[in-house]
Write a protein that holds these residues in place. Structure first.
Motif, PDB file in Angstrom:
ATOM      1  N   ARG A 255      45.559 -49.664 -32.376  1.00 12.87           N
ATOM      2  CA  ARG A 255      46.162 -48.865 -31.316  1.00 12.87           C
ATOM      3  C   ARG A 255      46.171 -47.387 -31.705  1.00 12.87           C
ATOM      4  N   PRO A 256      46.140 -46.502 -30.729  1.00 13.96           N
ATOM      5  CA  PRO A 256      46.285 -45.072 -31.020  1.00 13.96           C
ATOM      6  C   PRO A 256      47.627 -44.822 -31.719  1.00 13.96           C
ATOM      7  N   LEU A 257      47.644 -43.816 -32.585  1.00 13.37           N
ATOM      8  CA  LEU A 257      48.832 -43.502 -33.373  1.00 13.37           C
ATOM      9  C   LEU A 257      49.250 -42.062 -33.103  1.00 13.37           C
ATOM     10  N   LEU A 258      50.515 -41.879 -32.755  1.00 12.67           N
ATOM     11  CA  LEU A 258      51.087 -40.554 -32.526  1.00 12.67           C
ATOM     12  C   LEU A 258      51.992 -40.202 -33.695  1.00 12.67           C
ATOM     13  N   LEU A 259      51.789 -39.006 -34.282  1.00 17.25           N
ATOM     14  CA  LEU A 259      52.578 -38.516 -35.397  1.00 17.25           C
ATOM     15  C   LEU A 259      53.408 -37.317 -34.935  1.00 17.25           C
ATOM     16  N   ILE A 260      54.713 -37.344 -35.231  1.00 17.98           N
ATOM     17  CA  ILE A 260      55.607 -36.287 -34.763  1.00 17.98           C
ATOM     18  C   ILE A 260      56.380 -35.722 -35.949  1.00 17.98           C
ATOM     19  N   HIS A 261      56.242 -34.422 -36.176  1.00 20.01           N
ATOM     20  CA  HIS A 261      56.876 -33.749 -37.311  1.00 20.01           C
ATOM     21  C   HIS A 261      58.381 -33.631 -37.129  1.00 20.01           C
ATOM     22  N   SER A 262      59.053 -33.242 -38.199  1.00 21.75           N
ATOM     23  CA  SER A 262      60.499 -33.065 -38.145  1.00 21.75           C
ATOM     24  C   SER A 262      60.853 -31.733 -37.482  1.00 21.75           C
ATOM     25  N   VAL A 263      62.137 -31.490 -37.341  1.00 23.91           N
ATOM     26  CA  VAL A 263      62.631 -30.243 -36.758  1.00 23.91           C
ATOM     27  C   VAL A 263      63.409 -29.486 -37.827  1.00 23.91           C
ATOM     28  N   ASN A 264      63.042 -28.248 -38.036  1.00 22.89           N
ATOM     29  CA  ASN A 264      63.717 -27.371 -38.993  1.00 22.89           C
ATOM     30  C   ASN A 264      63.353 -25.938 -38.635  1.00 22.89           C
ATOM     31  N   ALA A 265      63.502 -25.024 -39.553  1.00 19.60           N
ATOM     32  CA  ALA A 265      63.172 -23.630 -39.254  1.00 19.60           C
ATOM     33  C   ALA A 265      61.672 -23.393 -39.191  1.00 19.60           C
ATOM     34  N   ALA A 266      60.878 -24.346 -39.692  1.00 12.42           N
ATOM     35  CA  ALA A 266      59.428 -24.120 -39.798  1.00 12.42           C
ATOM     36  C   ALA A 266      58.644 -25.400 -39.514  1.00 12.42           C
ATOM     37  N   GLY A 267      59.022 -26.141 -38.495  1.00  9.73           N
ATOM     38  CA  GLY A 267      58.332 -27.394 -38.201  1.00  9.73           C
ATOM     39  C   GLY A 267      56.959 -27.178 -37.573  1.00  9.73           C
ATOM     40  N   SER A 268      56.063 -28.143 -37.824  1.00 10.97           N
ATOM     41  CA  SER A 268      54.747 -28.148 -37.178  1.00 10.97           C
ATOM     42  C   SER A 268      54.030 -29.433 -37.556  1.00 10.97           C
ATOM     43  N   ALA A 269      52.879 -29.643 -36.941  1.00  7.49           N
ATOM     44  CA  ALA A 269      52.074 -30.811 -37.261  1.00  7.49           C
ATOM     45  C   ALA A 269      51.579 -30.814 -38.700  1.00  7.49           C
ATOM     46  N   ALA A 270      51.676 -29.674 -39.386  1.00  4.67           N
ATOM     47  CA  ALA A 270      51.281 -29.639 -40.792  1.00  4.67           C
ATOM     48  C   ALA A 270      52.092 -30.620 -41.627  1.00  4.67           C
ATOM     49  N   GLU A 271      53.293 -30.966 -41.164  1.00  7.57           N
ATOM     50  CA  GLU A 271      54.141 -31.898 -41.904  1.00  7.57           C
ATOM     51  C   GLU A 271      53.585 -33.320 -41.941  1.00  7.57           C
ATOM     52  N   VAL A 272      52.683 -33.636 -41.029  1.00 10.25           N
ATOM     53  CA  VAL A 272      52.126 -34.994 -40.992  1.00 10.25           C
ATOM     54  C   VAL A 272      50.635 -34.994 -41.320  1.00 10.25           C
ATOM     55  N   ALA A 273      50.127 -33.887 -41.851  1.00 11.00           N
ATOM     56  CA  ALA A 273      48.688 -33.751 -42.117  1.00 11.00           C
ATOM     57  C   ALA A 273      48.121 -34.862 -43.005  1.00 11.00           C
ATOM     58  N   PRO A 274      48.788 -35.262 -44.096  1.00  8.42           N
ATOM     59  CA  PRO A 274      48.209 -36.329 -44.921  1.00  8.42           C
ATOM     60  C   PRO A 274      48.026 -37.641 -44.153  1.00  8.42           C
ATOM     61  N   LEU A 275      48.969 -37.975 -43.285  1.00  8.91           N
ATOM     62  CA  LEU A 275      48.861 -39.200 -42.495  1.00  8.91           C
ATOM     63  C   LEU A 275      47.765 -39.072 -41.441  1.00  8.91           C
ATOM     64  N   PHE A 276      47.677 -37.899 -40.839  1.00  6.45           N
ATOM     65  CA  PHE A 276      46.624 -37.651 -39.850  1.00  6.45           C
ATOM     66  C   PHE A 276      45.255 -37.862 -40.484  1.00  6.45           C
ATOM     67  N   ASP A 277      45.034 -37.273 -41.636  1.00  7.64           N
ATOM     68  CA  ASP A 277      43.734 -37.380 -42.299  1.00  7.64           C
ATOM     69  C   ASP A 277      43.443 -38.806 -42.760  1.00  7.64           C
ATOM     70  N   HIS A 278      44.486 -39.535 -43.146  1.00  9.39           N
ATOM     71  CA  HIS A 278      44.286 -40.908 -43.618  1.00  9.39           C
ATOM     72  C   HIS A 278      43.907 -41.848 -42.475  1.00  9.39           C
ATOM     73  N   TYR A 279      44.628 -41.789 -41.385  1.00 11.21           N
ATOM     74  CA  TYR A 279      44.439 -42.782 -40.316  1.00 11.21           C
ATOM     75  C   TYR A 279      43.331 -42.427 -39.332  1.00 11.21           C
ATOM     76  N   ARG A 280      42.817 -41.215 -39.379  1.00 10.65           N
ATOM     77  CA  ARG A 280      41.755 -40.845 -38.447  1.00 10.65           C
ATOM     78  C   ARG A 280      40.471 -41.638 -38.700  1.00 10.65           C
ATOM     79  N   ALA A 281      40.346 -42.248 -39.862  1.00 19.07           N
ATOM     80  CA  ALA A 281      39.154 -43.034 -40.170  1.00 19.07           C
ATOM     81  C   ALA A 281      39.141 -44.366 -39.446  1.00 19.07           C
ATOM     82  N   THR A 282      40.313 -44.836 -38.994  1.00 19.42           N
ATOM     83  CA  THR A 282      40.386 -46.192 -38.429  1.00 19.42           C
ATOM     84  C   THR A 282      40.990 -46.261 -37.036  1.00 19.42           C
TER      85      THR A 282
END
Length: 308
Positions: free
Chosen positions: A46-73
Motif C-alpha cells: 500500500r502507499p505510505l504517507l510520512l508526516i513529520h513532527s511539529v516544533n519550531a523547525a518541522g519539515s519532511a526532512a524529519e522523515v527522510a531516512p524512512l522516505f529513502d528506505h521505503y521508496r524502493a518497495t
C-alpha cells in the motif's frame, strides 16, 4: 521591531528529500508534498504517507531516512504540514483541524492515484494526534497507522476534552506575538545553538544528525516561518480530546517508544495497550530512532506494514 530582520533575504530552501515535490490546494490551504515511486512496475504494498513532527523547525526532512528506505518497495509520500517546509506559512490560526485537513487532503490524492485503496500512515510525535483524528473521521481511508514517539501517552492527566478542543493558551500566544518583540522571541527560539539543544533532547544524546540540524536552520529563516511555531508553543496544536480519539481508533496501530531523550514516558498507554489492534514497541534510541539505526527501526516497522 527590528525592520532589518525583514530586509535580510531568506536563504534558499533545498528539497527535504531527493524526490518530486508537488504543490496542491486543499481545505488547509496550499500544501506541499514529496512523492517517489518504486522502480518495479507491479507494487504489492500500500502507499505510505510520512508526516513529520511539529516544533519550531518541522519539515519532511524529519522523515527522510524512512522516505529513502521505503521508496524502493512502495509509493511513498511525505507531507510538509501547513506552516512548515514548502507548505503555506500564512499568518493564520494553526490548529489540529488545519493539520488534519491537510493529512486528509493528501490521503485523498494518494487513494485516487492507487485505485481508491486505503493507505498506510506514519506520524511522528505530535503528528500522531492528527493521524488519529484523520483515522476517526475517515476510517475507510487508513489501513494501518504507525505512531512514532507519539504525544498523549505521558503520565500527565489523560485528555478527554470536548470534540475538536485544544490545549491552547490565548494569553501565552498573545504574549509571544506582541509586535514589539515577536521577531526577537522567534530569533532566540531558533538560534543555531537552541535548535541543536532541542535536537539533542530529542536524540537523548549529544550526537545528532547534522544534516537535519542544517536544514532546520534554513527552515526557520523562511518568510512566515514563525507563525505555526507560535501556535505550537502556545499549545494550540495539541488536541484536548486526543485520548478519546486514540481509544476509538479501529485500524491496526503500531507505536514505537523512545528509550532516550524527552519522549520516553508512555505510562498512559494503559488505556489502549490491551486492545487487540494496538501494539507497542520500545525501540532503542531517541524520538527519531530511524536516524540512528534504520535497520533496527524497520525491523519493527516493516513486518507491521507488510502484514496483509
Amino acid at each position: 521591531m527590528n525592520s532589518s530582520h525583514h530586509l535580510t533575504p531568506a536563504p534558499t530552501l533545498p528539497l527535504a528529500v531527493a524526490a518530486e515535490r508537488i504543490d496542491i490546494d486543499s481545505p488547509a490551504g496550499p500544501i506541499s508534498y514529496y512523492h517517489a515511486s518504486p522502480a518495479q512496475a507491479a507494487v504489492m504494498h500500500r502507499p505510505l504517507l510520512l508526516i513529520h513532527s511539529v516544533n519550531a523547525a518541522g519539515s519532511a526532512a524529519e522523515v527522510a531516512p524512512l522516505f529513502d528506505h521505503y521508496r524502493a518497495t512502495r509509493h511513498v509520500y511525505a507531507l510538509d504540514l501547513p506552516g512548515f517546509g514548502f507548505s503555506n506559512r500564512a499568518d493564520r490560526a494553526y490548529t489540529p483541524r488545519l493539520m488534519t485537513d491537510a493529512v486528509l487532503a493528501l490521503i485523498d490524492v494518494m487513494r485516487k492515484a492507487s485505485g481508491g485503496a486505503a493507505v498506510d500512515v506514519l506520524g511522528v510525535s505530535l503528528a500522531a494526534e492528527y493521524v488519529a483524528r484523520a483515522q476517526r473521521e475517515a476510517p475507510h481511508t487508513i489501513r494501518r497507522a504507525v505512531l512514532v514517539s507519539p504525544t498523549g501517552f505521558s503520565r500527565a492527566k489523560r485528555r478527554y476534552g470536548a470534540p475538536g478542543s485544544t490545549l491552547g493558551l490565548p494569553w501565552l500566544y498573545k504574549t509571544f506575538t506582541w509586535p514589539f518583540w515577536s521577531d526577537g522571541i522567534y530569533r532566540n527560539l531558533t538560534r543555531p545553538s537552541v535548535i541543536r539543544y532541542f535536537l539533542q533532547r530529542t536524540w537523548g544524546a549529544k550526537k545528532i544528525d547534522e544534516a537535519l540540524w542544517r536544514y532546520n536552520l534554513l527552515i526557520t529563516r523562511q518568510p512566515g516561518a514563525k507563525h505555526a511555531p507560535f501556535y505550537f508553543v502556545s499549545a494550540f496544536l495539541f488536541s484536548a480530546d486526543i485520548n478519546t480519539l486514540y481509544e476509538a481508533m479501529d485500524c491496526p496501530v503500531c507505536v514505537t517508544m523512545a528509550t532516550r531523550g524527552d519522549f520516553t514516558d508512555y505510562q498512559g498507554r494503559t488505556t489502549v495497550q490491551t486492545k487487540p489492534n494496538w501494539q507497542f514497541h520500545a525501540v532503542e534510541g531517541g524520538a527519531l530512532p530511524y536516524f540512528e539505526d534504520l535497520a533496527a527501526f524497520t525491523k519493527v516497522l516493516s513486518p507491521f506494514l507488510d502484514d496483509f
